[in-house]
Motif scaffolding. Structure first.
Motif, PDB file in Angstrom:
ATOM      1  N   SER A 136      -0.997   8.709   4.436  1.00  0.00           N
ATOM      2  CA  SER A 136       0.117   8.177   4.870  1.00  0.00           C
ATOM      3  C   SER A 136       0.144   6.861   5.488  1.00  0.00           C
ATOM      4  O   SER A 136      -0.675   6.302   6.039  1.00  0.00           O
ATOM      5  CB  SER A 136       0.744   9.279   5.883  1.00  0.00           C
ATOM      6  N   VAL A 137       1.267   6.132   5.476  1.00  0.00           N
ATOM      7  CA  VAL A 137       1.409   4.728   5.850  1.00  0.00           C
ATOM      8  C   VAL A 137       2.603   4.458   6.581  1.00  0.00           C
ATOM      9  O   VAL A 137       3.549   5.196   6.079  1.00  0.00           O
ATOM     10  CB  VAL A 137       1.520   3.955   4.330  1.00  0.00           C
ATOM     11  N   THR A 138       2.568   3.878   7.663  1.00  0.00           N
ATOM     12  CA  THR A 138       3.640   3.368   8.277  1.00  0.00           C
ATOM     13  C   THR A 138       3.745   2.113   8.583  1.00  0.00           C
ATOM     14  O   THR A 138       2.732   1.290   8.832  1.00  0.00           O
ATOM     15  CB  THR A 138       3.615   3.869   9.655  1.00  0.00           C
ATOM     16  N   VAL A 139       4.822   1.264   7.872  1.00  0.00           N
ATOM     17  CA  VAL A 139       4.975  -0.339   8.144  1.00  0.00           C
ATOM     18  C   VAL A 139       6.117  -0.339   9.419  1.00  0.00           C
ATOM     19  O   VAL A 139       6.972  -0.074   9.157  1.00  0.00           O
ATOM     20  CB  VAL A 139       5.649  -0.643   6.684  1.00  0.00           C
ATOM     21  N   ARG A 140       5.468  -1.103  10.446  1.00  0.00           N
ATOM     22  CA  ARG A 140       6.464  -1.205  11.348  1.00  0.00           C
ATOM     23  C   ARG A 140       7.475  -2.355  11.155  1.00  0.00           C
ATOM     24  O   ARG A 140       8.720  -2.270  11.855  1.00  0.00           O
ATOM     25  CB  ARG A 140       5.500  -1.876  12.645  1.00  0.00           C
ATOM     26  N   GLY A 141       7.119  -3.308  10.249  1.00  0.00           N
ATOM     27  CA  GLY A 141       8.059  -4.390   9.953  1.00  0.00           C
ATOM     28  C   GLY A 141       8.830  -3.964   8.468  1.00  0.00           C
ATOM     29  O   GLY A 141       9.483  -2.959   8.324  1.00  0.00           O
ATOM     30  N   THR A 142       8.263  -4.749   7.484  1.00  0.00           N
ATOM     31  CA  THR A 142       9.194  -4.541   6.111  1.00  0.00           C
ATOM     32  C   THR A 142       7.901  -4.785   5.169  1.00  0.00           C
ATOM     33  O   THR A 142       6.755  -5.333   5.560  1.00  0.00           O
ATOM     34  CB  THR A 142      10.357  -5.625   5.850  1.00  0.00           C
ATOM     35  N   VAL A 143       8.359  -4.505   3.891  1.00  0.00           N
ATOM     36  CA  VAL A 143       7.461  -4.995   2.775  1.00  0.00           C
ATOM     37  C   VAL A 143       8.051  -6.253   2.023  1.00  0.00           C
ATOM     38  O   VAL A 143       9.352  -6.105   1.521  1.00  0.00           O
ATOM     39  CB  VAL A 143       7.533  -3.757   1.981  1.00  0.00           C
ATOM     40  N   GLN A 144       7.474  -7.213   2.036  1.00  0.00           N
ATOM     41  CA  GLN A 144       8.073  -8.535   1.266  1.00  0.00           C
ATOM     42  C   GLN A 144       8.229  -8.230  -0.091  1.00  0.00           C
ATOM     43  O   GLN A 144       7.632  -7.530  -0.945  1.00  0.00           O
ATOM     44  CB  GLN A 144       7.122  -9.663   1.596  1.00  0.00           C
ATOM     45  N   ASP A 145       9.230  -9.114  -0.350  1.00  0.00           N
ATOM     46  CA  ASP A 145       9.540  -9.079  -1.999  1.00  0.00           C
ATOM     47  C   ASP A 145       8.205  -9.240  -2.967  1.00  0.00           C
ATOM     48  O   ASP A 145       7.159 -10.161  -2.508  1.00  0.00           O
ATOM     49  CB  ASP A 145      10.721 -10.221  -2.318  1.00  0.00           C
ATOM     50  N   GLY A 146       8.194  -8.524  -3.938  1.00  0.00           N
ATOM     51  CA  GLY A 146       7.236  -8.616  -4.916  1.00  0.00           C
ATOM     52  C   GLY A 146       5.933  -7.744  -4.566  1.00  0.00           C
ATOM     53  O   GLY A 146       5.125  -7.407  -5.557  1.00  0.00           O
ATOM     54  N   PHE A 147       6.182  -7.218  -3.413  1.00  0.00           N
ATOM     55  CA  PHE A 147       4.756  -6.401  -3.090  1.00  0.00           C
ATOM     56  C   PHE A 147       4.934  -4.787  -3.255  1.00  0.00           C
ATOM     57  O   PHE A 147       6.381  -4.305  -3.357  1.00  0.00           O
ATOM     58  CB  PHE A 147       4.391  -6.710  -1.672  1.00  0.00           C
ATOM     59  N   MET A 148       3.935  -4.184  -3.237  1.00  0.00           N
ATOM     60  CA  MET A 148       3.948  -2.717  -3.619  1.00  0.00           C
ATOM     61  C   MET A 148       3.207  -1.787  -2.495  1.00  0.00           C
ATOM     62  O   MET A 148       2.299  -2.227  -1.893  1.00  0.00           O
ATOM     63  CB  MET A 148       3.109  -2.444  -5.055  1.00  0.00           C
ATOM     64  N   VAL A 149       3.692  -0.658  -2.269  1.00  0.00           N
ATOM     65  CA  VAL A 149       3.167   0.385  -1.465  1.00  0.00           C
ATOM     66  C   VAL A 149       3.024   1.611  -2.295  1.00  0.00           C
ATOM     67  O   VAL A 149       4.060   1.997  -2.330  1.00  0.00           O
ATOM     68  CB  VAL A 149       3.959   0.444   0.004  1.00  0.00           C
TER      69      VAL A 149
END
Length: 476
Positions: free
Chosen positions: A219-232
């Protein structure tokens, strides 16, 4: 107290044959005597001689265990039952008892004013290394008894119930009289059927050039955001907690869980979000969302592509404007289309009730067969301790094999139970699918079973039901 009297008793011929009656219980657990004499006649008989004769007659009827003639010391009365022998009852072992940590549920928070916040949801339950996950009171062994003829009455051992857990992330430890499950690592609680896992979990501040694309088994938690063009991409749940949500990401995908995006998705016609189960977000703009169960949107979907069994826009002003919607069962929103008459396409597939009923019956039969197999395996495990033809090594091998088989069948049974619950829910619907919209604007098209229904005039409070391959319009 009952005793086993081992003495040779010769016939004393104190009484005629019909002066007393020996009664043997059919289950051979008790023996009694009833006298057919008056109180005066009984008082005139020597008690010790009387006991000797009764013991002789008991021996004739093969009663040899649990003999106790103490009741004959009372003031004897004709026609009354007096107990002569009692069996030693077997003691059956107790079955194992398992207690597990509750399953985590994705529940929306309740605000102070009583309203429901569908967009502040905790999908994950953190677990620390060593945390308690479950415990088992082991089955106890039984002890044999004996009936009044001296035949052994077997006391069965209690049935064992195996824990179902991932051996790489969970340990089984003996603590006092309990078998306890504890986490082997920090992570997030996860269930697959009845099997408990601790998925690896990773926190990120942001996904950007400093991290690169994320591929994670857990599992993954991103406290902020995912920038354009990136993948999770993760096997477990994904939570993106930044208030602004995400933009033109490449892909956010949970292959085995759900996705929570606290903000919204503004994808610039590039972003894709896919989940095995559910997706929760505040809004969707120029993006594609797809999941296996339900898409929950807070306020609006604009120019988006949405695919799920159910699609819901929760707000009282929630709307779907433009784009394409593909739903299996249900679409709910306050408004669809827009004042500017942006083209909005909604396709609902519905389901074939007859095929679904047949699937329900076949799944029920498979579930019942699975339950019978579970009961058969549990019975074999219960009787394993009484088998005298097996040595300890062979008994242990068979126990392990049966335990593994039981775990597989229980996992299969869980999948079937979940399938049946979903099928029941669909079959209870009075129709084969439904669109519930308070306000429908012009330039919308609804499609079902290959037939399109153009909306040329504004409509209010309408329901469109999938019935016999057609969309039937109803007023709410």
């Amino acid at each position: 107290m009952a005793t086993d009297i081992n003495i040779q008793v010769d016939s004393p011929d104190v009484l005629p044959e019909d002066a007393l009656q020996i009664i043997i219980a059919k289950d051979l657990l008790t023996a009694w005597v009833i006298f057919r004499l008056s109180e005066q006649e009984l008082q005139a008989i020597d008690r010790e001689e009387l006991k000797r004769e009764i013991l002789y007659r008991l021996r004739q009827q093969r009663v040899s265990f649990g003999l106790d003639t103490s009741e004959l010391d009372e003031n004897l009365v004709g026609g009354k039952r007096y107990t002569l022998a009692k069996a030693l009852l077997p003691v059956h072992g107790q079955n194992a008892v398992i207690r597990m940590i509750p399953r985590p549920e994705a529940k929306p928070e309740i605000n102070d004013d009583g309203s429901v916040d569908y967009y502040n949801i905790s999908l994950m339950q953190p677990i620390a290394e060593g945390d308690w996950l479950g415990e088992k009171e082991p089955a106890t062994t039984g002890s044999d008894g004996m009936d009044i003829t001296g035949k052994t009455l077997r006391g069965n051992d209690g049935s064992d119930m195996p824990f179902s857990y991932d051996k790489e992330s969970v340990a089984e430890i003996v603590e006092d009289d309990l078998v306890v499950l504890r986490s082997l690592r920090d992570g997030m609680l996860h269930f697959q059927g009845d099997q408990v896992f601790i998925l690896s979990h990773h926190y990120y501040d942001d996904i950007d050039f400093s991290t690169g694309n994320i591929y994670f088994d857990g599992s993954v938690t991103v406290r902020g955001t995912v920038q354009d063009g990136f993948m999770v991409r993760a096997s477990g749940d994904i939570s993106i907690l930044g208030d602004m949500g995400i933009g033109a990401v490449s892909l956010i995908e949970s292959t085995g869980g759900s996705i929570f995006i606290k903000g919204g998705v503004a994808g610039l016609l590039k972003a894709e979000v896919r989940a095995a189960h559910n997706i929760y977000t505040k809004f969707v703009l120029d993006s594609a969302l797809e999941c296996g169960e339900k898409i929950n949107i807070g306020f609006f979907s604009r120019n988006a592509i949405l695919r799920a069994e159910e699609i819901t826009v929760e707000s009282s002003r929630g709307r779907i404007q433009g784009g394409k919607v593909f739903a299996g069962i249900l679409v709910t929103a306050n408004q669809i289309g827009s004042e500017m008459e942006a083209r909005t396409e909604l396709t609902i597939s519905g389901f074939d009730r007859e095929q679904l009923s047949e699937r329900f019956l076949s799944s029920t039969a498979e579930r019942d067969e699975c339950r019978r197999e579970i009961a058969r395996i549990q019975s074999l495990m219960s009787n394993l301790g009484t088998r005298r033809d097996l040595d300890a090594t062979m008994r242990n091998r068979m126990k392990i094999k049966l335990r593994d088989s039981l775990m597989q069948m229980q996992a299969r049974n869980k999948i079937l139970e979940n399938t049946l619950r979903s099928l029941q829910r669909y079959l209870r619907m009075p129709n084969d699918g439904e669109i519930r919209i308070q306000r429908i604007n012009r330039n919308c098209v609804f499609t079902h079973n290959g037939i399109s229904y153009e909306i040329y005039e504004r409509q209010f409070g309408k329901r469109y039901l999938c019935i016999n391959g057609e969309l039937v319009e109803k007023q709410m």
